[in-house]
Design a protein around this motif. Sequence first.
Motif, PDB file in Angstrom:
ATOM      1  N   LEU A  12      26.774  29.039   6.427  1.00 26.29           N
ATOM      2  CA  LEU A  12      28.075  29.552   5.975  1.00 26.29           C
ATOM      3  C   LEU A  12      28.348  29.213   4.512  1.00 26.29           C
ATOM      4  N   ASP A  13      27.834  28.059   4.074  1.00 24.87           N
ATOM      5  CA  ASP A  13      28.054  27.622   2.692  1.00 24.87           C
ATOM      6  C   ASP A  13      26.827  26.849   2.225  1.00 24.87           C
ATOM      7  N   ILE A  14      25.938  27.520   1.550  1.00 23.35           N
ATOM      8  CA  ILE A  14      24.679  26.922   1.103  1.00 23.35           C
ATOM      9  C   ILE A  14      24.911  25.727   0.180  1.00 23.35           C
ATOM     10  N   LYS A  15      26.097  25.651  -0.425  1.00 26.39           N
ATOM     11  CA  LYS A  15      26.411  24.558  -1.347  1.00 26.39           C
ATOM     12  C   LYS A  15      27.165  23.409  -0.675  1.00 26.39           C
ATOM     13  N   ALA A  16      27.152  23.370   0.641  1.00 23.22           N
ATOM     14  CA  ALA A  16      27.842  22.320   1.395  1.00 23.22           C
ATOM     15  C   ALA A  16      27.058  21.011   1.271  1.00 23.22           C
ATOM     16  N   VAL A  17      27.357  20.269   0.227  1.00 29.06           N
ATOM     17  CA  VAL A  17      26.616  19.059  -0.116  1.00 29.06           C
ATOM     18  C   VAL A  17      26.531  18.091   1.059  1.00 29.06           C
ATOM     19  N   MET A  18      27.655  17.815   1.682  1.00 29.36           N
ATOM     20  CA  MET A  18      27.663  16.815   2.739  1.00 29.36           C
ATOM     21  C   MET A  18      26.919  17.289   3.989  1.00 29.36           C
ATOM     22  N   ALA A  19      26.903  18.572   4.247  1.00 32.83           N
ATOM     23  CA  ALA A  19      26.117  19.081   5.384  1.00 32.83           C
ATOM     24  C   ALA A  19      24.634  18.841   5.125  1.00 32.83           C
ATOM     25  N   HIS A  20      24.188  19.081   3.902  1.00 38.19           N
ATOM     26  CA  HIS A  20      22.792  18.807   3.543  1.00 38.19           C
ATOM     27  C   HIS A  20      22.502  17.306   3.664  1.00 38.19           C
ATOM     28  N   TYR A  21      23.440  16.488   3.213  1.00 38.08           N
ATOM     29  CA  TYR A  21      23.271  15.035   3.254  1.00 38.08           C
ATOM     30  C   TYR A  21      23.149  14.540   4.700  1.00 38.08           C
ATOM     31  N   HIS A  22      24.067  14.978   5.543  1.00 39.39           N
ATOM     32  CA  HIS A  22      24.030  14.541   6.945  1.00 39.39           C
ATOM     33  C   HIS A  22      22.820  15.113   7.676  1.00 39.39           C
ATOM     34  N   LEU A  23      22.427  16.322   7.327  1.00 41.07           N
ATOM     35  CA  LEU A  23      21.220  16.910   7.917  1.00 41.07           C
ATOM     36  C   LEU A  23      19.996  16.065   7.566  1.00 41.07           C
ATOM     37  N   ALA A  24      19.937  15.559   6.343  1.00 44.96           N
ATOM     38  CA  ALA A  24      18.832  14.685   5.942  1.00 44.96           C
ATOM     39  C   ALA A  24      18.776  13.449   6.833  1.00 44.96           C
ATOM     40  N   GLN A  41      16.651  16.239  -1.554  1.00 43.15           N
ATOM     41  CA  GLN A  41      16.401  16.883  -2.851  1.00 43.15           C
ATOM     42  C   GLN A  41      17.425  17.983  -3.112  1.00 43.15           C
ATOM     43  N   THR A  42      17.814  18.686  -2.065  1.00 41.48           N
ATOM     44  CA  THR A  42      18.839  19.732  -2.199  1.00 41.48           C
ATOM     45  C   THR A  42      20.175  19.107  -2.589  1.00 41.48           C
ATOM     46  N   VAL A  43      20.530  17.999  -1.945  1.00 35.00           N
ATOM     47  CA  VAL A  43      21.781  17.309  -2.278  1.00 35.00           C
ATOM     48  C   VAL A  43      21.778  16.908  -3.751  1.00 35.00           C
ATOM     49  N   ILE A  44      20.695  16.320  -4.195  1.00 36.80           N
ATOM     50  CA  ILE A  44      20.599  15.876  -5.590  1.00 36.80           C
ATOM     51  C   ILE A  44      20.719  17.061  -6.539  1.00 36.80           C
ATOM     52  N   ARG A  45      20.047  18.158  -6.225  1.00 35.67           N
ATOM     53  CA  ARG A  45      20.116  19.357  -7.073  1.00 35.67           C
ATOM     54  C   ARG A  45      21.548  19.891  -7.139  1.00 35.67           C
ATOM     55  N   LEU A  46      22.229  19.946  -5.994  1.00 40.83           N
ATOM     56  CA  LEU A  46      23.613  20.442  -5.970  1.00 40.83           C
ATOM     57  C   LEU A  46      24.551  19.513  -6.738  1.00 40.83           C
ATOM     58  N   LEU A  47      24.365  18.205  -6.558  1.00 46.25           N
ATOM     59  CA  LEU A  47      25.227  17.246  -7.251  1.00 46.25           C
ATOM     60  C   LEU A  47      25.050  17.311  -8.758  1.00 46.25           C
ATOM     61  N   LYS A  48      23.825  17.524  -9.213  1.00 46.12           N
ATOM     62  CA  LYS A  48      23.568  17.595 -10.648  1.00 46.12           C
ATOM     63  C   LYS A  48      24.229  18.804 -11.300  1.00 46.12           C
ATOM     64  N   LYS A  49      24.577  19.803 -10.492  1.00 46.12           N
ATOM     65  CA  LYS A  49      25.269  20.983 -11.010  1.00 46.12           C
ATOM     66  C   LYS A  49      26.776  20.755 -11.089  1.00 46.12           C
ATOM     67  N   MET A  50      27.243  19.658 -10.476  1.00 43.16           N
ATOM     68  CA  MET A  50      28.667  19.358 -10.458  1.00 43.16           C
ATOM     69  C   MET A  50      29.018  18.432 -11.614  1.00 43.16           C
ATOM     70  N   GLU A  74      17.725   6.626  -1.320  1.00 40.18           N
ATOM     71  CA  GLU A  74      17.212   7.074  -0.023  1.00 40.18           C
ATOM     72  C   GLU A  74      15.938   7.886  -0.194  1.00 40.18           C
ATOM     73  N   LEU A  75      15.899   8.692  -1.231  1.00 40.79           N
ATOM     74  CA  LEU A  75      14.708   9.507  -1.509  1.00 40.79           C
ATOM     75  C   LEU A  75      13.499   8.605  -1.799  1.00 40.79           C
ATOM     76  N   LYS A  76      13.714   7.584  -2.610  1.00 39.82           N
ATOM     77  CA  LYS A  76      12.627   6.637  -2.908  1.00 39.82           C
ATOM     78  C   LYS A  76      12.138   5.953  -1.635  1.00 39.82           C
ATOM     79  N   GLN A  77      13.074   5.585  -0.784  1.00 35.67           N
ATOM     80  CA  GLN A  77      12.715   4.930   0.471  1.00 35.67           C
ATOM     81  C   GLN A  77      11.872   5.853   1.352  1.00 35.67           C
ATOM     82  N   LEU A  78      12.250   7.102   1.425  1.00 33.79           N
ATOM     83  CA  LEU A  78      11.507   8.078   2.239  1.00 33.79           C
ATOM     84  C   LEU A  78      10.134   8.385   1.664  1.00 33.79           C
ATOM     85  N   GLU A  79      10.007   8.323   0.357  1.00 35.96           N
ATOM     86  CA  GLU A  79       8.747   8.673  -0.291  1.00 35.96           C
ATOM     87  C   GLU A  79       7.683   7.593  -0.146  1.00 35.96           C
TER      88      GLU A  79
END
Length: 80
Positions: A12-24, A41-50, A74-79
């Motif tokens: 419904l909203d591809i830019k829903a930052v928190m939905a991407h975050y919780h999905l991660a 990575q999507t969350v980070i990309r969206l946040l950098k546009k804000m 969190e990304l570093k931890q996952l990597e």
Amino acid sequence: MAAEDFQRVILLDIKAVMAHYHLAHVYRRTGRKPEALRSLQTVIRLLKKMGETETIPDAKDWTVPGLLERCGAELKQLEK
């Protein structure tokens, strides 16, 4: 919420930052590391546009810089 619920929000909203975050987090808890990485990575990309002072919808007290820092850690931890 399950992954499917967050995926519906994102449809419904591809830019829903928190939905991407919780999905991660759902992906991480269920052992789906590649998907968790992609969502963060999507969350980070969206946040950098804000703007740094912009309000993140549905983020309670999170700020853009604060959530960016958290996602980066969190990304570093996952990597590993």
